[in-house]
Design a protein around this motif. Sequence first.
Motif, PDB file in Angstrom:
ATOM      1  N   GLY A 186       0.815  -1.218   0.000  1.00  0.00           N
ATOM      2  CA  GLY A 186       0.000   0.000   0.000  1.00  0.00           C
ATOM      3  C   GLY A 186       0.844   1.262   0.000  1.00  0.00           C
ATOM      4  N   LEU A 187       1.910   1.254   0.790  1.00  0.00           N
ATOM      5  CA  LEU A 187       2.794   2.415   0.797  1.00  0.00           C
ATOM      6  C   LEU A 187       3.492   2.613  -0.543  1.00  0.00           C
ATOM      7  N   MET A 188       3.871   1.518  -1.182  1.00  0.00           N
ATOM      8  CA  MET A 188       4.530   1.627  -2.487  1.00  0.00           C
ATOM      9  C   MET A 188       3.577   2.201  -3.528  1.00  0.00           C
ATOM     10  N   VAL A 189       2.314   1.750  -3.525  1.00  0.00           N
ATOM     11  CA  VAL A 189       1.329   2.304  -4.466  1.00  0.00           C
ATOM     12  C   VAL A 189       1.067   3.775  -4.171  1.00  0.00           C
ATOM     13  N   PHE A 190       1.045   4.120  -2.885  1.00  0.00           N
ATOM     14  CA  PHE A 190       0.775   5.512  -2.524  1.00  0.00           C
ATOM     15  C   PHE A 190       1.902   6.428  -2.978  1.00  0.00           C
ATOM     16  N   TYR A 191       3.144   6.058  -2.688  1.00  0.00           N
ATOM     17  CA  TYR A 191       4.265   6.948  -2.995  1.00  0.00           C
ATOM     18  C   TYR A 191       4.619   6.955  -4.482  1.00  0.00           C
TER      19      TYR A 191
ATOM     20  N   ALA B 296      -0.115   7.206  -6.345  1.00  0.00           N
ATOM     21  CA  ALA B 296      -1.101   8.176  -5.855  1.00  0.00           C
ATOM     22  C   ALA B 296      -0.477   9.542  -5.576  1.00  0.00           C
ATOM     23  N   LEU B 297       0.680   9.576  -4.924  1.00  0.00           N
ATOM     24  CA  LEU B 297       1.298  10.858  -4.592  1.00  0.00           C
ATOM     25  C   LEU B 297       1.710  11.658  -5.827  1.00  0.00           C
ATOM     26  N   PRO B 298       2.335  11.048  -6.855  1.00  0.00           N
ATOM     27  CA  PRO B 298       2.628  11.837  -8.066  1.00  0.00           C
ATOM     28  C   PRO B 298       1.373  12.378  -8.742  1.00  0.00           C
ATOM     29  N   ILE B 299       0.291  11.587  -8.753  1.00  0.00           N
ATOM     30  CA  ILE B 299      -0.953  12.070  -9.359  1.00  0.00           C
ATOM     31  C   ILE B 299      -1.500  13.258  -8.575  1.00  0.00           C
TER      32      ILE B 299
ATOM     33  N   THR C 137      -1.730  17.124 -10.014  1.00  0.00           N
ATOM     34  CA  THR C 137      -3.046  17.754 -10.135  1.00  0.00           C
ATOM     35  C   THR C 137      -3.096  19.079  -9.385  1.00  0.00           C
ATOM     36  N   LEU C 138      -2.596  19.090  -8.155  1.00  0.00           N
ATOM     37  CA  LEU C 138      -2.662  20.301  -7.342  1.00  0.00           C
ATOM     38  C   LEU C 138      -1.709  21.385  -7.828  1.00  0.00           C
ATOM     39  N   SER C 139      -0.598  20.999  -8.403  1.00  0.00           N
ATOM     40  CA  SER C 139       0.390  21.982  -8.870  1.00  0.00           C
ATOM     41  C   SER C 139       0.206  22.363 -10.325  1.00  0.00           C
ATOM     42  N   HIS C 140      -0.869  21.857 -10.973  1.00  0.00           N
ATOM     43  CA  HIS C 140      -1.149  22.164 -12.379  1.00  0.00           C
ATOM     44  C   HIS C 140       0.001  21.737 -13.290  1.00  0.00           C
ATOM     45  N   GLY C 141       0.483  20.532 -13.088  1.00  0.00           N
ATOM     46  CA  GLY C 141       1.477  19.972 -13.994  1.00  0.00           C
ATOM     47  C   GLY C 141       2.908  20.195 -13.596  1.00  0.00           C
ATOM     48  N   ARG C 142       3.166  20.613 -12.364  1.00  0.00           N
ATOM     49  CA  ARG C 142       4.541  20.858 -11.925  1.00  0.00           C
ATOM     50  C   ARG C 142       4.869  19.937 -10.758  1.00  0.00           C
ATOM     51  N   SER C 143       5.640  18.923 -11.013  1.00  0.00           N
ATOM     52  CA  SER C 143       6.172  18.107  -9.934  1.00  0.00           C
ATOM     53  C   SER C 143       7.473  18.729  -9.439  1.00  0.00           C
ATOM     54  N   LEU C 144       8.102  18.087  -8.471  1.00  0.00           N
ATOM     55  CA  LEU C 144       9.344  18.638  -7.941  1.00  0.00           C
ATOM     56  C   LEU C 144      10.443  18.656  -8.992  1.00  0.00           C
TER      57      LEU C 144
ATOM     58  N   GLY D  45      -0.226   8.919 -14.492  1.00  0.00           N
ATOM     59  CA  GLY D  45       0.374   8.182 -13.389  1.00  0.00           C
ATOM     60  C   GLY D  45       0.292   6.672 -13.553  1.00  0.00           C
ATOM     61  N   LEU D  46      -0.866   6.169 -13.987  1.00  0.00           N
ATOM     62  CA  LEU D  46      -1.025   4.719 -14.147  1.00  0.00           C
ATOM     63  C   LEU D  46      -0.167   4.188 -15.288  1.00  0.00           C
TER      64      LEU D  46
END
Length: 324
Positions: free
Chosen positions: A62-67, A70-73, A77-84, A110-111
């Motif tokens: 579950g943690l692997m799927v989350f990090y 789920a976390l990149p998605i 989404t929240l940063s409007h296309g800007r990851s770190l 993400g998938l």
Amino acid sequence: MSDLVTGEAVVLGLRAAKLPSRALAIALDLLVQVVTLIVTLIALATLAPDLDDAAAAAISLGLMVFYLVALPILVETLSHGRSLGKLALGLRVVRSDGGPVRFRHSLVRGLVGFVEIIFFSGIPAVITSLVDSQGRRLGDIFSGSLVVRERVPGAGRGREALPALPPQLMNALGGELVALDLSAVPDGLWLAIRQYLARLGELDPAVALGMAQRLVGDVVSHTGHTAPYGVHPASYLGAVLAERQRREWARAAGAQGIGAPQPQGPYRQDPYQQGPYQQPGPVPMPPVERVDAAGAAEAAVRDQAPQAPTHQPPQADGGFAPPA
């Protein structure tokens, strides 16, 4: 080079991100995700050492799927296309029509990215990026997105952001701005102008000129007034934006009753209020009459002439006076 308009109403006109910059951004994101996952697993093993193997495996999965999924998605989404990683390299994910990516776009990216990057070690992503003209991977193609470069290295060096206008053009431009009907310009176009002027120093000169010309064309189509000849498009956009802000300030100031203070009635000073101390000036001297030589001689003769005695009737000591 892309001629799209982002969801923030910013004309892109930027270069599509190439494989090296995208690979470096993905590597940076994966490094942060894997390190965070390992730290979380170590903390979980330290805090709950009595977990059985099945529970530990389920929590680890579950943690692997989350990090990794789920976390990149969520971040994209929240940063409007800007990851770190994309933020560090000046990249951004947008839709194929130029709008901001939403949750469904980030979900597909993400998938598919988990399969093509993690499961297949990025081989399908590399092949697709080399074949596609815009450097897109499978996740971009399936989600209808595109990764572009927002910052061009060295684009703003050696040139000023807004070219200065001659005074003659400024005088002519002032009359044009007053005559503009800015109420027909949509808010999205104003946002585009503000975003363009804010990022003008980061753009390539040729790209910035083309973007300014397109924005000026949009302003002209809404206002019905052509831009003055000889004025740089970016300078004209800045002047139009300043005129809109001036009108909004004047409207807001009029609604709130803000203006130049006008005196109401005669000014009355508080008699008990003492002003600052002032050093007294010199004592004024009486005026001196200037008399010429002839006037002085005449005055001297008049003073030396004998005066006729004045006759006064004698007065007796008593109360009776004899008849004259």
